[in-house]
Each structure stands twice: as structure tokens, then as C-alpha cells.
Design a protein around this motif. Structure first.
Motif, PDB file in Angstrom:
ATOM      1  N   LYS A 161       0.826  -1.202   0.000  1.00 48.46           N
ATOM      2  CA  LYS A 161       0.000   0.000   0.000  1.00 48.46           C
ATOM      3  C   LYS A 161       0.864   1.258   0.000  1.00 48.46           C
ATOM      4  O   LYS A 161       0.525   2.251  -0.634  1.00 48.46           O
ATOM      5  N   LEU A 162       1.980   1.214   0.685  1.00 46.32           N
ATOM      6  CA  LEU A 162       2.888   2.355   0.736  1.00 46.32           C
ATOM      7  C   LEU A 162       3.491   2.618  -0.646  1.00 46.32           C
ATOM      8  O   LEU A 162       3.584   3.767  -1.098  1.00 46.32           O
ATOM      9  N   VAL A 163       3.873   1.574  -1.357  1.00 45.28           N
ATOM     10  CA  VAL A 163       4.430   1.717  -2.712  1.00 45.28           C
ATOM     11  C   VAL A 163       3.372   2.298  -3.649  1.00 45.28           C
ATOM     12  O   VAL A 163       3.659   3.192  -4.455  1.00 45.28           O
ATOM     13  N   ILE A 216       2.978   6.041  -2.851  1.00 49.48           N
ATOM     14  CA  ILE A 216       4.091   6.834  -3.394  1.00 49.48           C
ATOM     15  C   ILE A 216       3.964   6.938  -4.915  1.00 49.48           C
ATOM     16  O   ILE A 216       4.158   8.008  -5.497  1.00 49.48           O
ATOM     17  N   LEU A 217       3.625   5.813  -5.569  1.00 51.61           N
ATOM     18  CA  LEU A 217       3.441   5.819  -7.013  1.00 51.61           C
ATOM     19  C   LEU A 217       2.313   6.769  -7.409  1.00 51.61           C
ATOM     20  O   LEU A 217       2.413   7.499  -8.392  1.00 51.61           O
ATOM     21  N   GLY A 218       1.255   6.793  -6.623  1.00 55.55           N
ATOM     22  CA  GLY A 218       0.138   7.713  -6.875  1.00 55.55           C
ATOM     23  C   GLY A 218       0.580   9.166  -6.779  1.00 55.55           C
ATOM     24  O   GLY A 218       0.203  10.004  -7.608  1.00 55.55           O
ATOM     25  N   PHE A 219       1.390   9.497  -5.742  1.00 55.59           N
ATOM     26  CA  PHE A 219       1.906  10.858  -5.600  1.00 55.59           C
ATOM     27  C   PHE A 219       2.796  11.238  -6.783  1.00 55.59           C
ATOM     28  O   PHE A 219       2.702  12.347  -7.315  1.00 55.59           O
ATOM     29  N   VAL A 220       3.665  10.338  -7.200  1.00 53.84           N
ATOM     30  CA  VAL A 220       4.574  10.619  -8.315  1.00 53.84           C
ATOM     31  C   VAL A 220       3.776  10.844  -9.598  1.00 53.84           C
ATOM     32  O   VAL A 220       4.023  11.804 -10.333  1.00 53.84           O
ATOM     33  N   LEU A 221       2.810   9.974  -9.879  1.00 55.09           N
ATOM     34  CA  LEU A 221       1.988  10.139 -11.071  1.00 55.09           C
ATOM     35  C   LEU A 221       1.161  11.427 -11.010  1.00 55.09           C
ATOM     36  O   LEU A 221       1.011  12.130 -12.014  1.00 55.09           O
TER      37      LEU A 221
END
Length: 170
Positions: A3-5, A8-13
Motif C-alpha cells: 500500500k505504501l508503494v 508513493i506511485l500515486g503521488f509521483v503520477l
């Protein structure tokens, strides 16, 4: 951890999407067209209208300015910066007085005669607008009658023609 990955991926995108949305090359944007105001006339029409004024101008010169070199003013010149500042100040003053400014009325005027110098013609810019009134109806967008803003400042002291009696174009 999974869930953490994903977070973070959601924030980057999301950051990348915002970057491309907000910081896109502005040169690709189409040029914003300036709306053409009502009443725009071509130089040939300006010449026709100013020449049609000649008999009135001559009558003023023959009666009031007989013997004065250059004659009376036919025009007033205002600096672009002065006009912009006047419009901004007039809108602010109208708002403070409880009005909505919707235009400018131009009045002919004359300076007082000083000793041997005649009172040259001038043009006065006066803000117009209507009183802000709440009628309790959100659908009513009707404006009041546009009148001179009583108590509002006007603009004067434009430069004169060179010579004062010069016709269009100068």
C-alpha cells in the motif's frame, strides 16, 4: 508495504500530471484574440468626420480666436499610462461610492482665459455608471441607467495639437 508503494506511485503520477498540466510550454497556447470594441472606425472615416467638423471649428476660431496664432485646440492627447491609471482609479472610486462603472463620457470644455492667452478648448473624461442596488433576485441582471458618477473625479490636461489647430492626422 504494498500500500505504501502504491501511495508513493500515486503521488509521483499525480505530480507528473500536474507538471504537464500546469507547466506546459506556453508557446503552444493559441494567441488570445482581443475583442474588437464597438465603434472602431478606419482612418478614412476619422478623416471624413474630422473634416466634417471644419465649419464648426472655423466658426469658433472666427468668433473667439480671431487673431490668435494657431487657433483653438482641435484635439487633446493623453498618455496611455495616464489613461490606464485614470480608468483604474475611476473604477475604484466608483466602487467605493457604491456604483459600478460602465464607461466614460467625454465632454468638450474650455480653460479660463488668462491675461492675453485665450481659453483653449479641452476634452474632459468623466466616468459613468449605475448605482449598485440589491433587489433580492439572483436572476435579475438588469443594469440601471448609466449616468455621470456625481462626485467622481474626471481627467483633463491632455496635451494639445501641434499646432493647436492641426487636423487629423498629426
Amino acid at each position: 508495504m504494498k500500500k505504501l508503494v502504491l501511495l508513493i506511485l500515486g503521488f509521483v503520477l499525480g505530480a507528473l500530471a500536474m507538471y504537464f498540466y500546469c507547466c506546459n510550454d506556453k508557446n503552444d497556447d493559441p494567441v488570445k484574440e482581443i475583442p474588437v470594441p464597438k465603434g472602431i472606425i478606419k482612418p478614412t472615416e476619422i478623416k471624413t468626420l474630422t473634416e466634417a467638423y471644419n465649419p464648426r471649428y472655423q466658426a469658433i476660431n472666427d468668433s473667439v480666436f480671431a487673431g490668435v496664432e494657431g487657433g483653438d485646440n482641435r484635439s487633446s492627447w493623453y498618455a496611455l499610462e495616464d489613461l490606464k491609471n485614470f480608468l483604474a482609479l475611476a473604477e475604484q472610486q466608483a466602487s467605493e461610492m457604491g456604483y459600478t462603472m460602465d464607461g466614460i463620457r467625454i465632454y468638450p470644455g474650455a480653460h479660463p482665459q488668462l491675461k492675453e492667452r485665450p481659453g483653449y478648448s479641452t476634452f474632459l473624461l468623466v466616468p459613468t455608471g449605475y448605482e449598485n442596488k440589491s433587489e433580492g433576485n439572483m436572476l435579475s441582471m438588469q443594469k440601471g441607467k448609466s449616468n455621470d458618477l456625481q462626485g467622481g473625479n474626471g481627467l483633463n490636461h491632455g496635451g494639445e495639437g501641434d499646432p493647436p489647430g492641426a487636423n487629423y492626422p498629426q
